[in-house]
Design a protein around this motif. Structure first.
Motif, short mmCIF file in Angstrom:
data_model
loop_
_atom_site.label_atom_id
_atom_site.label_comp_id
_atom_site.label_asym_id
_atom_site.label_seq_id
_atom_site.Cartn_x
_atom_site.Cartn_y
_atom_site.Cartn_z
N ALA A 318 33.28 49.25 23.44
CA ALA A 318 34.15 49.48 22.29
C ALA A 318 34.58 48.16 21.67
CB ALA A 318 35.38 50.26 22.74
N MET A 319 34.62 48.12 20.34
CA MET A 319 35.09 46.91 19.64
C MET A 319 36.59 47.03 19.47
SD MET A 319 32.20 46.08 16.83
CE MET A 319 30.77 45.08 17.24
N LEU A 320 37.32 46.75 20.54
CA LEU A 320 38.77 46.89 20.54
C LEU A 320 39.42 45.65 21.11
CD1 LEU A 320 39.04 50.57 21.85
CD2 LEU A 320 39.39 49.77 19.50
N ALA A 321 40.60 45.32 20.59
CA ALA A 321 41.29 44.10 21.02
C ALA A 321 41.65 44.16 22.50
CB ALA A 321 42.55 43.92 20.17
N HIS A 322 42.15 45.32 22.95
CA HIS A 322 42.57 45.39 24.36
C HIS A 322 41.39 45.37 25.31
CE1 HIS A 322 42.72 49.30 22.30
NE2 HIS A 322 42.27 49.84 23.41
N LYS A 323 40.22 45.84 24.84
CA LYS A 323 39.01 45.74 25.68
C LYS A 323 38.61 44.27 25.79
CE LYS A 323 34.16 45.85 25.51
NZ LYS A 323 33.26 44.82 24.91
N ALA A 324 38.68 43.54 24.67
CA ALA A 324 38.33 42.11 24.69
C ALA A 324 39.29 41.36 25.61
CB ALA A 324 38.41 41.54 23.26
N GLU A 325 40.58 41.69 25.54
CA GLU A 325 41.58 41.02 26.39
C GLU A 325 41.28 41.26 27.86
OE1 GLU A 325 45.76 41.67 25.68
OE2 GLU A 325 45.41 41.93 23.56
N GLU A 326 41.03 42.52 28.22
CA GLU A 326 40.76 42.84 29.64
C GLU A 326 39.53 42.08 30.13
OE1 GLU A 326 42.85 44.25 31.49
OE2 GLU A 326 44.11 45.05 29.89
N GLU A 327 38.52 41.98 29.25
CA GLU A 327 37.31 41.25 29.66
C GLU A 327 37.60 39.76 29.80
OE1 GLU A 327 33.84 44.31 28.11
OE2 GLU A 327 34.24 42.54 26.87
N GLY A 328 38.49 39.24 28.96
CA GLY A 328 38.88 37.82 29.07
C GLY A 328 39.53 37.53 30.41
N VAL A 329 40.44 38.41 30.83
CA VAL A 329 41.11 38.25 32.12
C VAL A 329 40.10 38.40 33.25
CG1 VAL A 329 42.81 39.31 33.67
CG2 VAL A 329 43.36 38.98 31.26
N TYR A 330 39.21 39.38 33.09
CA TYR A 330 38.20 39.65 34.13
C TYR A 330 37.37 38.40 34.41
CZ TYR A 330 34.40 42.00 36.62
OH TYR A 330 33.48 42.38 37.57
N VAL A 331 36.85 37.79 33.32
CA VAL A 331 35.96 36.64 33.48
C VAL A 331 36.70 35.46 34.11
CG1 VAL A 331 34.78 34.85 32.12
CG2 VAL A 331 34.26 37.24 31.73
N ALA A 332 37.94 35.24 33.68
CA ALA A 332 38.72 34.12 34.24
C ALA A 332 38.89 34.33 35.75
CB ALA A 332 40.09 34.06 33.56
N GLU A 333 39.25 35.54 36.15
CA GLU A 333 39.48 35.81 37.57
C GLU A 333 38.17 35.77 38.35
OE1 GLU A 333 41.85 39.39 37.65
OE2 GLU A 333 43.63 38.30 36.95
N PHE A 334 37.10 36.23 37.74
CA PHE A 334 35.79 36.19 38.40
C PHE A 334 35.37 34.73 38.64
CE2 PHE A 334 31.15 36.14 38.45
CZ PHE A 334 30.88 37.13 39.39
N MET A 335 35.58 33.87 37.62
CA MET A 335 35.20 32.46 37.77
C MET A 335 36.04 31.79 38.86
SD MET A 335 34.41 31.06 33.92
CE MET A 335 35.96 31.50 33.21
N ALA A 336 37.28 32.31 39.04
CA ALA A 336 38.17 31.72 40.05
C ALA A 336 37.89 32.29 41.45
CB ALA A 336 39.63 31.98 39.67
N GLY A 337 36.86 33.13 41.56
CA GLY A 337 36.46 33.65 42.87
C GLY A 337 37.18 34.93 43.26
#
Ligand code: FAD
Ligand code: NAD
Length: 467
Positions: A318-337
């Motif tokens: 979905a092209m939604l702001a809250h989806k983009a935000e959740e993915e932003g948090v996801y990637v940051a936490e994934f990169m941090a292990g």
């Protein structure tokens, strides 16, 4: 050359939220944005300005159409459209300033210019003015978002044939606004101008409006918007839109192939958005896009190149702001292990018309298609005391639950404050609630949320109390 742990390209809700979470997790972070103003589509030309105009136009609509019934006489009402647009711009400025503050607070380096790959670990930043420079990075997150889409024959000239961006900053209220596309943008911005007095005609290719949502919602929304004066031309194929002076002419074919022509002073093209990757230099690192122009990513939002991730409108979903935000948090936490989690099935969708429309989980059509045995419960707002008190009796809440286990599989609402009420359904579904769970939870009286409880009771055991 400055070296970063993470460089985020694009400062929309995906990018700036990702940068904050990266900084919180101790990574040295840079955020590249080509425009002066941070916040991307959402803050500058999307969610925030559209909601500002929706609120202003709703006040006018209520004052002109509903106050009298409440016993309030206003005298002659007048619209100061320039002031309406000015207030919208001020809301945007304040919101964007908030992002500048957050970047400083989190010690994120904001680099203004176009970001493009030199290699997987080197990025070139080209400012609008001044010299380009390079930075080095271990990881990169692409969050370059999307732009308005259009098809041949409806190319926007951005003056009379406009996209959402121009529709948010017009200098006059259109007398006759043609809207191509009965999706979210068409209906939200169409509502703004219909409330302000434009004759709005929606031309939609499919046989329904808001086609990605549960069919019940589109039908009810169309009924209410029609009552408010909007016209709908469903199953119409647009062939050509042209401009002569101040007159826009749209030529289309209806479902029987009959030629249809309509004129207006503006035509809003709202037929979806396309992912934006121009100037990123994806070819330099060998990242490919799919047929729709989206960057391909795996379940962890990793691209095919090690250390490069992509999130938000530029990837699938979905092209939604809250989806983009959740993915932003996801990637940051994934990169941090860490081991983050997003359930894309539980990302709510909202249309900010009045009545508001909100949805989470599976639609009835999806359950049928997937051969899932389900039960349906619904509750109309006309049976709610709270809704009668506020004169908001249009709409309903529909709950879909698993036939055997009673687990809630989808919740679809159209009615007053549905945008906020859907949060209860999201929480319930995240915790795998059954319809009976919701039916047995106390909901304050009188509130609109009682309609959710009643719909859940109806789904669970056909025992709604007030119908
Ligand atoms: P974007 O917000 O598009 O941000 C991408 C950023 O990247 C932009 O600032 C762009 O300038 C920058 N960029 C691109 N390429 C480069 C480059 N090479 N170098 C540097 N910078 C670059 N969603 C909702 O959830 N709720 C709503 O109510 C809502 N209303 C909307 C109303 C309208 C009129 C529109 C158009 C959209 C609306 N949306 C809404 C959708 C929402 O705006 C998007 O889903 C969201 O902005 C996507 O976020 P993003 O971070 O992926 O990308
Ligand atoms: P959309 O996908 O919501 O709607 C596009 C509509 O245009 C569809 O109904 C489609 O059938 C129709 N269409 C496509 N081609 C057509 C044609 N040739 N002729 C006539 N109709 C045609 O897209 P949108 O309204 O442009 O919005 C773009 C994106 O922005 C959406 O993905 C949406 O999620 C996001 N957005 C969200 C919100 C919100 O969350 N409230 C608000 C605005 C935009």
């Amino acid at each position: 050359m400055e070296k970063y742990d993470v460089v985020v390209i694009g400062s929309g809700p995906g990018g700036y939220v990702c940068a904050i979470r990266c900084a919180q997790l101790g990574m040295k972070t840079a955020l590249i944005e080509k425009y002066q103003s941070l916040g991307g589509t959402c803050l500058n030309v999307g969610c925030i300005p559209s909601k500002a105009l929706l609120d202003s136009s709703e006040h006018y609509h209520n004052a002109s159409k509903r106050f009298e019934k409440h016993g309030i006489k206003t005298g002659t009402l007048e619209i100061d459209f320039a002031q309406m647009i000015k207030r919208k711009s001020e809301v945007v400025e304040q919101t964007v300033a908030g992002i500048d503050f957050l970047m400083k607070k989190n010690k994120i380096d904001v680099l203004r210019g176009v970001g493009s790959f030199v290699s997987a670990n080197e990025i070139n930043v080209t400012p609008e003015k001044g010299k380009a420079f390079k930075i080095e990075t271990t990881n990169t997150v692409i969050a370059t978002g999307s732009k308005p889409n259009f098809f041949p024959g409806m190319e926007p000239d951005k003056k009379r044939i406009i996209t959402s961006t121009e529709a948010l900053s017009l200098s006059e209220i259109p007398k006759q606004l043609i809207v191509i596309g009965g999706g979210v943008i068409g209906l939200e911005l169409g509502s703004v101008y219909a409330r302000l007095g434009s004759q709005v005609s929606v031309v939609e290719f499919l046989d329904k409006i808001v086609p990605t949502m549960d069919e019940t919602l589109g039908k009810e929304l169309q009924r209410v918007l029609k009552k408010e004066g909007m016209k709908f031309f469903l199953e119409h194929r647009v062939e050509k839109v042209s401009v002569k002076g101040k007159v826009v002419t749209l030529k289309a074919k209806d479902k029987n192939g009959k030629a249809v022509e309509m004129t207006g002073d503006y035509c809003l093209v709202a037929v979806g958005r396309k992912p934006y990757t121009e100037g990123l230099g994806l070819d330099k690192v060998g990242i490919k896009t799919d047929k729709a122009g989206r960057i391909e990513v795996d379940d962890n939002l990793k691209t095919s190149v090690r250390g490069i991730y992509a999130i938000g409108d530029v990837v699938r979903g979905a092209m939604l702001a809250h989806k983009a935000e959740e993915e932003g948090v996801y990637v940051a936490e994934f990169m941090a292990g860490q081991k983050p989690h997003i359930d894309h099935n539980l990302i709510p969708g909202v249309v900010y018309t009045w009545p508001e429309v909100a949805s989470v989980g599976k639609t009835e059509e999806q359950l049928k298609e997937g051969n899932v045995a389900y039960k349906v419960g619904s509750f109309p707002f006309r049976a709610s005391g709270r809704a009668r008190a506020s004169m908001d009796i249009d709409g309903l809440i529909k709950v879909l639950a698993d036939e055997k286990t009673d687990e809630i599989l989808g919740v679809h609402m159209i009615g007053p404050r549905a945008a906020d009420m859907i949060a209860e359904a999201v929480v319930a579904m995240e915790f795998k609630a059954s319809a009976e769970d919701i039916g047995r939870i106390t909901h304050a009286h009188p509130t609109f949320t009682e309609a959710f409880k009643e719909a859940a009771l109806d789904a669970s055991d056909k025992r709604a109390l007030h119908t």
